[in-house]
Write a protein that holds these residues in place. Structure first.
Motif, PDB file in Angstrom:
ATOM      1  N   LEU A  54      47.937  47.032  34.309  1.00 25.99           N
ATOM      2  CA  LEU A  54      48.080  46.291  35.550  1.00 25.99           C
ATOM      3  C   LEU A  54      49.493  45.734  35.624  1.00 25.99           C
ATOM      4  O   LEU A  54      49.961  45.111  34.668  1.00 25.99           O
ATOM      5  CB  LEU A  54      47.061  45.155  35.592  1.00 25.99           C
ATOM      6  CG  LEU A  54      46.936  44.376  36.895  1.00 25.99           C
ATOM      7  CD1 LEU A  54      46.379  45.279  37.994  1.00 25.99           C
ATOM      8  CD2 LEU A  54      46.027  43.171  36.702  1.00 25.99           C
ATOM      9  N   TRP A 111      40.277  42.726  38.220  1.00 19.46           N
ATOM     10  CA  TRP A 111      40.606  44.058  37.712  1.00 19.46           C
ATOM     11  C   TRP A 111      39.851  44.321  36.412  1.00 19.46           C
ATOM     12  O   TRP A 111      39.289  45.393  36.210  1.00 19.46           O
ATOM     13  CB  TRP A 111      42.115  44.148  37.514  1.00 19.46           C
ATOM     14  CG  TRP A 111      42.620  45.422  36.918  1.00 19.46           C
ATOM     15  CD1 TRP A 111      42.813  46.615  37.561  1.00 19.46           C
ATOM     16  CD2 TRP A 111      43.007  45.635  35.561  1.00 19.46           C
ATOM     17  NE1 TRP A 111      43.310  47.552  36.677  1.00 19.46           N
ATOM     18  CE2 TRP A 111      43.447  46.971  35.447  1.00 19.46           C
ATOM     19  CE3 TRP A 111      43.054  44.820  34.431  1.00 19.46           C
ATOM     20  CZ2 TRP A 111      43.903  47.513  34.255  1.00 19.46           C
ATOM     21  CZ3 TRP A 111      43.521  45.355  33.236  1.00 19.46           C
ATOM     22  CH2 TRP A 111      43.926  46.691  33.156  1.00 19.46           C
ATOM     23  N   LYS A 115      37.120  47.258  35.443  1.00 22.64           N
ATOM     24  CA  LYS A 115      37.401  48.181  34.344  1.00 22.64           C
ATOM     25  C   LYS A 115      36.355  48.098  33.239  1.00 22.64           C
ATOM     26  O   LYS A 115      36.429  48.820  32.253  1.00 22.64           O
ATOM     27  CB  LYS A 115      38.789  47.912  33.761  1.00 22.64           C
ATOM     28  CG  LYS A 115      39.911  48.248  34.711  1.00 22.64           C
ATOM     29  CD  LYS A 115      39.979  49.737  34.907  1.00 22.64           C
ATOM     30  CE  LYS A 115      41.104  50.145  35.797  1.00 22.64           C
ATOM     31  NZ  LYS A 115      41.133  51.599  35.971  1.00 22.64           N
TER      32      LYS A 115
END
Length: 154
Positions: A54, A111, A115
């Motif tokens: 990221l 995020w 994931k």
């Protein structure tokens, strides 16, 4: 404020802000190799595009970069469970105390969930305002799980 993915076009500005943060950190006695940073950021941005990393930037209303976040998802050595780990988080000193870091961390958390991470880890090693940094992360719900230790040689 806007949070967005970093691009190669942002690298020069990221390096400039990074230097501003670097000079106040415990790393300031070490070299600041712009070419190495540039290549590292290019690779990191590519990994972001591939989904394993990221690379975020925060911009103020004028479009100036005021912060950033680099993170990665990985498996622990002893399990296939995943953790999301910060690599770097930096905020322009003029914007500390604003919501910049909170927003970057919130997007990192979102995020990490997407994931499949079981936990996130914010790794702090700058040596800048250690006490207030600790209080900040505790207010966000983090618990201390260790420490960073360093020793300058030579």
């Amino acid at each position: 404020m806007t949070i967005r993915a970093a691009t190669n076009e942002d690298i020069t500005n990221m390096i400039e802000l990074g230097h501003k943060v670097y000079v106040e950190s415990r790393f300031s006695h070490l070299g600041y190799d712009i070419d190495k940073i540039k290549h590292g950021l290019e690779a990191f941005i590519l990994l972001h595009a591939n989904g394993s990393h990221l690379a975020l930037l925060a911009e103020n209303a004028d479009g100036r970069i005021i912060g950033g976040f680099l993170g990665a998802i990985e498996e622990y050595f002893f399990t296939t469970d995943k953790s999301a780990n910060s690599i770097l988080i930096w905020v322009d000193p003029d914007y500390r105390g604003s919501s910049t870091a909170i927003k970057l961390i919130d997007i990192f958390k979102q995020w990490a969930v997407k994931k499949g991470a079981k936990e996130i880890n914010i790794l702090v090693s700058s040596g800048v305002k250690i006490g207030s940094t600790d209080r900040f992360f505790r207010r966000l719900g983090f618990v201390q799980s260790g420490g960073n230790y360093s020793m300058t040689l030579g």
